[in-house]
Scaffold this active site. Structure first.
Site, PDB file in Angstrom:
ATOM      1  N   GLU A 202      35.390  23.970  57.515  1.00  9.69           N
ATOM      2  CA  GLU A 202      34.302  24.704  56.839  1.00  9.69           C
ATOM      3  C   GLU A 202      32.925  24.325  57.101  1.00  9.69           C
ATOM      4  O   GLU A 202      32.523  22.918  57.228  1.00  9.69           O
ATOM      5  CB  GLU A 202      34.603  23.640  55.260  1.00  9.69           C
ATOM      6  CG  GLU A 202      35.830  23.920  54.571  1.00  9.69           C
ATOM      7  CD  GLU A 202      35.950  25.347  53.973  1.00  9.69           C
ATOM      8  OE1 GLU A 202      35.123  26.043  53.981  1.00  9.69           O
ATOM      9  OE2 GLU A 202      37.224  25.646  53.780  1.00  9.69           O
TER      10      GLU A 202
ATOM     11  N   CYS B 175      25.891  25.112  51.896  1.00 11.24           N
ATOM     12  CA  CYS B 175      26.313  25.823  52.955  1.00 11.24           C
ATOM     13  C   CYS B 175      26.270  27.448  52.677  1.00 11.24           C
ATOM     14  O   CYS B 175      26.236  28.242  53.447  1.00 11.24           O
ATOM     15  CB  CYS B 175      28.052  25.428  53.248  1.00 11.24           C
ATOM     16  SG  CYS B 175      29.078  25.343  51.704  1.00 11.24           S
TER      17      CYS B 175
ATOM     18  N   LYS C 282      35.850  10.090  56.886  1.00  4.83           N
ATOM     19  CA  LYS C 282      34.521   9.597  57.567  1.00  4.83           C
ATOM     20  C   LYS C 282      33.500  10.250  56.897  1.00  4.83           C
ATOM     21  O   LYS C 282      33.297  11.309  56.825  1.00  4.83           O
ATOM     22  CB  LYS C 282      34.662   9.805  58.752  1.00  4.83           C
ATOM     23  CG  LYS C 282      33.878   8.759  59.956  1.00  4.83           C
ATOM     24  CD  LYS C 282      32.328   9.024  59.664  1.00  4.83           C
ATOM     25  CE  LYS C 282      31.803  10.161  60.225  1.00  4.83           C
ATOM     26  NZ  LYS C 282      30.205  10.014  59.919  1.00  4.83           N
TER      27      LYS C 282
ATOM     28  N   GLU D 181      21.103  29.287  60.541  1.00  7.43           N
ATOM     29  CA  GLU D 181      20.973  28.406  59.146  1.00  7.43           C
ATOM     30  C   GLU D 181      20.121  27.295  59.450  1.00  7.43           C
ATOM     31  O   GLU D 181      19.923  26.686  60.222  1.00  7.43           O
ATOM     32  CB  GLU D 181      22.437  27.695  59.133  1.00  7.43           C
ATOM     33  CG  GLU D 181      22.610  26.912  57.841  1.00  7.43           C
ATOM     34  CD  GLU D 181      23.997  26.039  57.752  1.00  7.43           C
ATOM     35  OE1 GLU D 181      24.339  25.512  58.712  1.00  7.43           O
ATOM     36  OE2 GLU D 181      24.374  26.330  56.849  1.00  7.43           O
TER      37      GLU D 181
HETATM   38  P1  NAD Z   1      27.246  17.515  61.220  1.00  5.25           P
HETATM   39  O1  NAD Z   1      28.292  18.649  61.779  1.00  5.25           O
HETATM   40  O2  NAD Z   1      26.307  17.271  61.985  1.00  5.25           O
HETATM   41  O3  NAD Z   1      28.037  16.460  60.668  1.00  5.25           O
HETATM   42  C1  NAD Z   1      29.275  16.530  59.646  1.00  5.25           C
HETATM   43  C2  NAD Z   1      30.031  15.348  59.830  1.00  5.25           C
HETATM   44  O4  NAD Z   1      30.529  15.409  61.172  1.00  5.25           O
HETATM   45  C3  NAD Z   1      29.387  14.212  59.608  1.00  5.25           C
HETATM   46  O5  NAD Z   1      29.970  13.152  58.873  1.00  5.25           O
HETATM   47  C4  NAD Z   1      29.023  13.684  60.932  1.00  5.25           C
HETATM   48  O6  NAD Z   1      28.944  12.031  61.236  1.00  5.25           O
HETATM   49  C5  NAD Z   1      30.301  14.172  61.461  1.00  5.25           C
HETATM   50  N1  NAD Z   1      30.337  14.274  62.954  1.00  5.25           N
HETATM   51  C6  NAD Z   1      29.075  14.449  64.007  1.00  5.25           C
HETATM   52  N2  NAD Z   1      29.382  14.741  64.979  1.00  5.25           N
HETATM   53  C7  NAD Z   1      30.773  14.473  65.191  1.00  5.25           C
HETATM   54  C8  NAD Z   1      31.481  14.481  66.422  1.00  5.25           C
HETATM   55  N3  NAD Z   1      31.093  14.640  67.583  1.00  5.25           N
HETATM   56  N4  NAD Z   1      33.129  14.397  66.197  1.00  5.25           N
HETATM   57  C9  NAD Z   1      33.523  13.978  64.887  1.00  5.25           C
HETATM   58  N5  NAD Z   1      32.520  13.988  63.875  1.00  5.25           N
HETATM   59  C10 NAD Z   1      31.181  14.197  63.918  1.00  5.25           C
HETATM   60  O7  NAD Z   1      26.896  18.613  59.949  1.00  5.25           O
HETATM   61  P2  NAD Z   1      25.794  17.975  58.630  1.00  5.25           P
HETATM   62  O8  NAD Z   1      24.472  18.301  59.351  1.00  5.25           O
HETATM   63  O9  NAD Z   1      26.238  16.581  58.318  1.00  5.25           O
HETATM   64  O10 NAD Z   1      25.896  19.124  57.509  1.00  5.25           O
HETATM   65  C11 NAD Z   1      25.469  20.175  57.364  1.00  5.25           C
HETATM   66  C12 NAD Z   1      26.192  21.177  57.861  1.00  5.25           C
HETATM   67  O11 NAD Z   1      27.506  21.549  57.170  1.00  5.25           O
HETATM   68  C13 NAD Z   1      25.684  22.788  57.335  1.00  5.25           C
HETATM   69  O12 NAD Z   1      26.170  23.575  58.487  1.00  5.25           O
HETATM   70  C14 NAD Z   1      26.423  23.323  56.317  1.00  5.25           C
HETATM   71  O13 NAD Z   1      26.597  24.523  56.186  1.00  5.25           O
HETATM   72  C15 NAD Z   1      27.676  22.778  56.355  1.00  5.25           C
HETATM   73  N6  NAD Z   1      28.546  22.545  55.236  1.00  5.25           N
HETATM   74  C16 NAD Z   1      29.440  23.409  55.190  1.00  5.25           C
HETATM   75  C17 NAD Z   1      30.298  23.581  53.711  1.00  5.25           C
HETATM   76  C18 NAD Z   1      31.589  24.333  53.693  1.00  5.25           C
HETATM   77  O14 NAD Z   1      32.299  24.241  52.631  1.00  5.25           O
HETATM   78  N7  NAD Z   1      31.709  25.493  54.526  1.00  5.25           N
HETATM   79  C19 NAD Z   1      30.119  22.541  52.973  1.00  5.25           C
HETATM   80  C20 NAD Z   1      28.901  21.627  53.333  1.00  5.25           C
HETATM   81  C21 NAD Z   1      28.231  21.599  54.323  1.00  5.25           C
END
Ligand code: NAD
Length: 496
Positions: A270, A304, A195, A400
């Site tokens: 992650e 991240c 997804k 963040e």
């Molecule tokens: P997000 O958590 O809002 O969304 C991430 C994914 O989760 C998306 O595909 C979204 O559709 C899905 N999602 C949202 N709500 C959900 C739910 N209730 N159930 C299941 N899936 C759901 O994050 P974002 O805003 O898209 O990304 C930014 C974040 O990602 C930042 O905090 C960043 O640090 C983190 N990130 C971490 C890494 C790592 O390797 N540690 C890498 C890249 C980004």
């Protein structure tokens, strides 16, 4: 410089409004719903993609389940898995420019940088994982069994593919994050339902085409496009999923982790970060300033492990902050299709507003803005920003922001630097800028983060595990560690 022209294949891909891949079929959502994608550089609509329903996700998981349990894929030998992954990497290399253009249009990042970084790192990682397919080993052990002193045994430990993987990723590195999950899954013999992030599914859909072209059996890789609250949540709760692997915010990761624990679904998370860049007094200050600037401004700060907290030994604080501000002021912002552009837009109006709110919070609480501080359009741009005169407990330092905003704080000595660096709920990455070998080696074990870089930042390699301490997550991607996260151990005892 002008925008580089789009490949005809890129334009055609977007114009035909790509569908989702479930099993062998490219499908619309079963209720026909779609969702719009936007180009962050202009705010204009790019195309519509399916908005997957719960039923669509169930069909995709069933396709992955069947492919894992019953299809020829379940009987593939390591050599075939190696060759297929290598083939997929070759096809990505062939279409690297198109993949990079899709990342640029959908995410806003520079197409040139995406090709050199996102796409190339994805290809390199799949090739690295192709090598692991033939090196997954169990072990044999001699057992004691004191209650059966006269019996003989043969005992061994098998390492088996974990099964159906539900993968959910963020929008900041759409292709790379997908490949970090796809690579070990396909190397070990798992099947996948991906997804992608709501905002950035295009490169995942192109990747799915290449997976088909490489010759993977139907159902091994499925992509459902849709929202987190419907498609993501449905994938998380599906009982036919054996393992969840999530990259995204800590808040959503916590929800997914709790759901996974209820069903004992294997899970890796992650999550977010607030990584420190520590500049010691003995460092090469010019290269530390350039490194610190790139640590925060690369990918518009939407990284991240971005170096979003800068700690500089007090006597050089003003100089390093001024050098970074000079670098920031000279950066060219614009459309990522222009190869001379150094910083693109943020992903969305929502993200632009969020970052602008943090900057305003800094201003209103008396922080000084060394450079940047403005959001502008059209598109979702924020100028690279450096903020000083904030306390360690300020939300700008503790939370963040996920944008091109650096907070800078001076420190007095090594112990002070370590205290400040570790004073964070997160623990994803950290960099130390110093040429004092003894000091560096004293500090490395005391920093609570999954990666420590010395005289560089956010430098990733397929062989190095990547993941977080503390609220930055559970588990590791890349390296041998990834293979362990996509396999289960089975102990076998044969009484002879
Ligand atoms: P997000 O958590 O809002 O969304 C991430 C994914 O989760 C998306 O595909 C979204 O559709 C899905 N999602 C949202 N709500 C959900 C739910 N209730 N159930 C299941 N899936 C759901 O994050 P974002 O805003 O898209 O990304 C930014 C974040 O990602 C930042 O905090 C960043 O640090 C983190 N990130 C971490 C890494 C790592 O390797 N540690 C890498 C890249 C980004």
């Amino acid at each position: 410089m002008a925008n580089a022209p789009l490949l005809a294949a890129t334009t055609a891909f977007i114009q035909r409004a790509p569908r989702m891949l479930i099993g062998a079929d490219w499908v619309e959502a079963c209720d026909g719903q779609t969702m719009p994608l936007h180009n962050p550089a202009s705010g204009e609509q790019l195309c519509q993609v399916p908005r997957a329903t719960v039923e669509d996700v169930e069909r995709a998981v069933l396709a992955a389940r069947r492919a894992f349990d019953d299809s020829p894929w379940s009987r593939t030998r390591p050599r075939e898995r190696q060759n297929l992954l290598w083939k997929l990497a070759e096809l990505m290399q062939r279409d690297a420019q198109m993949l990079a253009q899709l990342e640029c249009l959908n995410n806003g990042k520079s197409a040139a940088v995406a090709q050199a970084m996102d796409v190339q790192l994805s290809i390199d990682f799949l090739r690295y994982m192709a090598g692991w397919a033939t090196k997954i080993e169990g072990s044999s052990v001699e057992v004691s069994m004191p209650l059966m002193p006269d019996a003989q045994f043969h005992s061994f430990i098998r390492r088996e593919a974990v099964g159906v993987v539900g993968a959910i990723v963020a929008w900041n590195f759409p292709l790379l994050l997908a490949c970090w999950k796809l690579g070990p899954a396909l190397a070990t013999g798992c099947t996948v339902v991906l997804k992608p992030a709501d905002e950035t599914p295009l490169s995942a859909l192109k990747l799915a085409e290449l997976v088909q072209e490489a010759g993977y059996p139907d159902g091994v890789f499925n992509v459902v496009t849709g929202t987190g609250s419907i498609a993501g949540a449905a994938l998380t709760r599906n009982p036919l999923v054996d393992k969840l692997t999530f990259t995204g915010s800590t808040a959503v990761g916590q929800q997914i982790g709790k759901i996974a624990m209820d069903s004992m679904t294997r899970v890796t998370l992650e999550l977010g970060g607030k990584s420190p860049t520590i500049v010691m007094a003995d460092a090469d200050l010019a290269s530390a300033a350039a490194g610190a600037a790139s640590a925060i401004f690369f990918n518009q700060g939407q990284v991240c492990c971005a170096g979003s907290r800068l700690y500089v030994q007090r006597k050089h604080f003003d100089r390093v902050v001024a050098d970074i501000a000079d670098i920031a002021n000279a950066m060219k912002l614009g459309n990522g299709l222009d190869p001379s552009v150094e910083m693109g837009p943020l992903i969305s109006a929502r993200q632009q507003e969020r970052v602008a709110r943090y900057i305003e919070l800094g201003r209103s609480s008396g922080a000084s803005i060394a450079c940047g501080g403005e959001a502008f359009g059209p598109g979702y741009f924020v100028k690279p920003t450096v903020i000083a005169d904030v306390g360690q407990q300020h939300p700008l330092v503790q939370e963040e922001i996920f944008g091109p905003v650096l907070v800078a704080i001076p420190f007095d000595d090594e112990a002070d630097a370590l205290r400040l660096a570790n004073d964070s709920p997160y623990g994803l990455g950290a960099s130390i800028w110093s040429n004092d070998l003894a000091a560096v080696h004293r500090m490395i074990p005391r920093i609570k983060s999954g990666s420590v870089w010395v005289n560089c930042h956010s430098a990733l390699d397929p062989a190095l595990p990547f993941g977080g301490y503390k609220m930055s997550g559970v588990g590791r991607e890349m390296g041998h560690a990834a293979i362990e996260h996509y396999t289960e151990l089975k102990s076998v005892l044969i009484k002879l």
